[in-house]
Scaffold this active site. Structure first.
Site, PDB file in Angstrom:
ATOM      1  N   ASP A  18      56.616  36.254  42.084  1.00  0.00           N
ATOM      2  CA  ASP A  18      55.368  36.399  41.383  1.00  0.00           C
ATOM      3  C   ASP A  18      54.945  37.711  41.773  1.00  0.00           C
ATOM      4  O   ASP A  18      54.594  38.103  42.916  1.00  0.00           O
ATOM      5  CB  ASP A  18      54.609  34.673  41.825  1.00  0.00           C
ATOM      6  N   MET A  19      54.225  38.273  41.387  1.00  0.00           N
ATOM      7  CA  MET A  19      54.603  40.092  41.727  1.00  0.00           C
ATOM      8  C   MET A  19      52.836  39.999  42.799  1.00  0.00           C
ATOM      9  O   MET A  19      52.395  39.324  41.375  1.00  0.00           O
ATOM     10  CB  MET A  19      54.719  40.625  40.389  1.00  0.00           C
ATOM     11  N   TYR A  23      49.951  45.027  37.520  1.00  0.00           N
ATOM     12  CA  TYR A  23      49.843  46.074  37.309  1.00  0.00           C
ATOM     13  C   TYR A  23      49.567  47.190  38.111  1.00  0.00           C
ATOM     14  O   TYR A  23      49.802  48.285  37.859  1.00  0.00           O
ATOM     15  CB  TYR A  23      48.709  45.529  35.691  1.00  0.00           C
ATOM     16  N   ARG A  60      39.607  42.963  45.443  1.00  0.00           N
ATOM     17  CA  ARG A  60      38.900  41.445  45.752  1.00  0.00           C
ATOM     18  C   ARG A  60      38.360  41.033  47.248  1.00  0.00           C
ATOM     19  O   ARG A  60      37.085  40.644  46.780  1.00  0.00           O
ATOM     20  CB  ARG A  60      40.379  40.472  45.523  1.00  0.00           C
ATOM     21  N   ASP A 120      56.043  39.925  35.061  1.00  0.00           N
ATOM     22  CA  ASP A 120      56.029  39.653  36.771  1.00  0.00           C
ATOM     23  C   ASP A 120      56.837  38.087  37.388  1.00  0.00           C
ATOM     24  O   ASP A 120      56.463  38.666  38.507  1.00  0.00           O
ATOM     25  CB  ASP A 120      54.901  40.173  36.624  1.00  0.00           C
ATOM     26  N   GLU A 121      57.322  37.450  36.172  1.00  0.00           N
ATOM     27  CA  GLU A 121      57.489  36.144  37.306  1.00  0.00           C
ATOM     28  C   GLU A 121      58.550  36.075  37.074  1.00  0.00           C
ATOM     29  O   GLU A 121      59.557  36.193  35.781  1.00  0.00           O
ATOM     30  CB  GLU A 121      56.647  35.223  36.838  1.00  0.00           C
TER      31      GLU A 121
END
Length: 633
Positions: A18-19, A23, A60, A120-121
DNA sequence: ACGGTTAATACG
DNA sequence: TCGTATTAA
């Protein structure tokens, strides 16, 4: 509703990769100044700063969330960099992210089975690679355990004692580990290597989960982020799952999860364990019941599919509030733009991947203008997909009108459209060089590869719509400059042979009104032969003026569009021809067919619509059998 | 009448 | 089969 799959006997090694805030990483690579900075990707920033669709880990920390608008993000994190998603045709254009996604797939698919799960996975089945590693260089003998692998997180491994990396290394190399754990160790090392390779070759970091099935791998791939991986030994599964909130499980994040919670009082996966399989089946049906029973025990038989490409393409846009579309003209103008993008995308899928989409679907959301009454759904509508932007636009508009008709019923009221989307699905590979018609056209001993077959319409409209299939036949088709270059490469072809070849290939397939799909010839594409429109499904339109004809009237389809086998088709060997023309089998002059050898005639008849209530046996023919999707057990 | 856009899957 | 609904990222 989820369904349980039979689970394989042998232990597997499955990874989910998983990236990290994908984006954002793509934008950071485009603009390295953004690296290490609080950054978010937004789309459409005119309203409240746009909606955030990806947030960097730096941002985040400030409490920036995906659900925020650009303005809000600026409030909690004034230093945040907001990057806009590219816009094309007045809508978000995700192509840069799509192609970045395929970079990953290209790297990750080098070790074992690889399934593109999203942009992206990916899932990987590393069972074979892990077994091989165990035989040839088992971890316990590995002097230097791969550094990245020792940074793994091992579920159930005490983390509070001593040096973490040392204990991870010790776990990975444990000589007394059982077979399953040893396989997982190998998997962890392989994944670590792959992740480093991804970083080196794409500058993207990713996280991963390694476990014995997809469910567990997916569950933990995001557990330690960013740029970390997590391993789930069998021995850790129960403890891990008992306390896991039910909603964290894939497929239980929505209504089903809520129902478990609200109706059965199931808060954690552990709570599920007390329900008998039969009980769960009573509540949720046999399939879902069994599935629930199994996942509570960490059992999941889902296989990793061998698929590197998406199964469909779609594009859409919402028109919130005041932006809602209230008349046919504005719907048409948006639909045209969406169809343009869709057409481009399926065209490049055809060029790059030799795949053809068969179904066009239109979705919309609508509300009725005057009455604020029922939230009736706008029905989705689909039809056979005909290639060519103009055709797609025409058909999409027809689908819309049909949907609107159903939506409105007999009422004659104002309406407004709040979202529109078009998609292309039922995508099949074109088998190359397998068709007997192709062999016939090319001759049995032809050295010309399918990519070299030249099928051309005369560029001069005054010559009419006769279609010629010819190997680089200059009198009939003025070659492009690139073709001329390529032609030189073939000059060593035996002259005699070439003349013969030309004779055969220049057999005129006249009066086909330019609408047959050569791809149909080359590939017998459609198992869908039950309705007239479907035979049109591979029709393309001529690059020239689009005909404004009814799409349902095949005889008015006088145009065909080439696809370029040269551009971005490295596998196309020496591509002498620049384009393949599509035309419609339905429109082949029967007289022409009669001239063909019987086996070819039979093949062609197989493509043409069977009688109304024919049995499904037509699908069992050798032709359409090419097109049965790969069966999964 | 706002997170938007794109996918996949299961059901009837 | 198509169309709908659910889920996810």
């Amino acid at each position: 509703m989820p369904v349980a799959r039979p689970e394989p006997q042998e232990p597997r090694v499955i990874a989910h990769v998983d990236m990290d805030c994908f984006y954002v990483q793509v934008e950071q690579r485009r603009n390295p100044a953004l690296r290490g900075q609080p950054t978010a990707v937004v789309q459409y920033n005119d309203w409240k700063g746009g909606g955030l669709i990806a947030v960097s880990y730096e941002a985040r920390k400030f409490g920036v969330k995906r659900s925020m608008r650009g303005d809000e993000a600026k409030m909690v994190c004034p230093s945040i960099n907001l990057v806009q998603v590219p816009v094309a045709r007045d809508k978000a254009d995700l192509n840069v992210y799509r192609s970045a996604g395929s970079e990953l797939v290209a790297i990750l698919s080098t070790k074992g089975k690889c399934e593109r799960a999203s942009i992206d996975e990916v899932y990987l089945d590393l069972t074979d690679a892990a077994k091989e590693m165990l035989l040839e260089s088992p971890p316990e003998l590995l002097e230097l355990i791969f550094e990245e692998a020792t940074k793994s997180n091992i579920l159930g491994l005490p983390s509070d004692i001593g040096n973490r990396e040392d204990s991870v290394r010790a776990w990975l190399c444990r000589a007394d580990a059982d077979y399953q754990d040893k396989l997982l160790s190998c998997g962890a090392i392989i994944v670590a290597q792959l992740r480093v390779k991804v970083l080196e070759e794409t500058e993207f970091t990713c996280s991963a989960g390694i476990a014995h099935n997809k469910m567990l791998a997916k569950l933990v791939s995001g557990m330690h982020k960013p740029a970390q991986q997590t391993v789930v030994p069998s021995s850790a599964v129960q403890d891990f799952l008992v306390s896991l909130p039910i909603k964290k499980m894939k497929q239980l994040g929505g209504k089903l999860g809520s129902s478990l919670q609200d109706d059965l009082g199931v808060k954690t996966v552990g709570d599920l364990l007390s329900f008998a399989e039969e009980k769960l089946q009573e509540y949720y049906g046999v399939n879902t019941g069994t599935w629930l029973w199994k996942i509570a025990r960490g059992i999941s038989g889902e296989e990793v599919e061998d698929r590197l490409l998406p199964k469909s393409h779609g594009c859409g846009k919402t028109f919130p509030g005041p932006k809602a579309l209230r008349n046919n003209a504005s719907v048409k103008s948006w639909l045209d733009r969406l169809c343009e993008e869709l057409s481009e995308r399926i065209q490049s899928d055809l060029n790059q991947n030799k795949r053809i989409a068969q179904t066009l679907t239109l979705h919309a959301r609508a509300s009725k203008g005057n009455e604020c009454d029922s939230i009736k759904k706008f029905p989705s509508k689909s039809c056979p997909l005909r290639y060519g932007t103009g055709k797609i636009q025409e058909d999409a508009m027809k689908l819309f009108e049909s949907g609107l008709h159903d939506f409105l019923g007999s009422q004659n009221t104002k309406w407004s459209i709040t979202s529109l989307s078009v998609s292309a699905s039922k995508i099949f590979d074109i088998p190359s060089g397998t068709s007997s018609i192709l062999r016939y056209i090319k001759g049995p001993n032809s050295t010309v590869s399918p990519a070299n077959l030249d099928c051309s319409l005369p560029q001069d409209p005054s010559l009419g719509n006769k279609l010629y299939i010819t190997p680089n036949h200059e009198e009939q088709c003025e070659p492009s400059s690139s073709e001329k270059e390529d032609r030189g490469k073939n000059s060593n072809l035996d002259k005699q042979h070439q003349v013969k070849e030309e004779k055969r290939m220049s057999k005129k397939l006249t009066d086909v009104k330019g609408t047959c799909s050569i791809l149909k010839f080359l590939s017998q594409s459609s198992p869908v032969v039950n309705e007239k429109r479907k035979l049109d499904s591979l029709t393309c339109s001529h690059p020239g003026p689009e005909s404004s004809s009814e799409p349902n009237k095949a005889e008015e389809h006088k145009s065909a569009q080439p696809f370029d086998r040269n551009k971005s088709n490295p596998s196309g060997s020496n591509s002498a021809s620049s384009s393949t023309w599509m035309f419609n089998v339905e429109d082949i002059d029967p007289a022409v067919v009669e001239e063909l050898p019987p086996e070819i005639q039979r093949e062609i008849h197989g493509w043409i619509r069977p009688p109304k209530h024919s049995s499904s046996k037509t699908r069992g023919s050798t032709i359409s059998s090419y097109f049965q999707p790969a069966k999964r057990s």
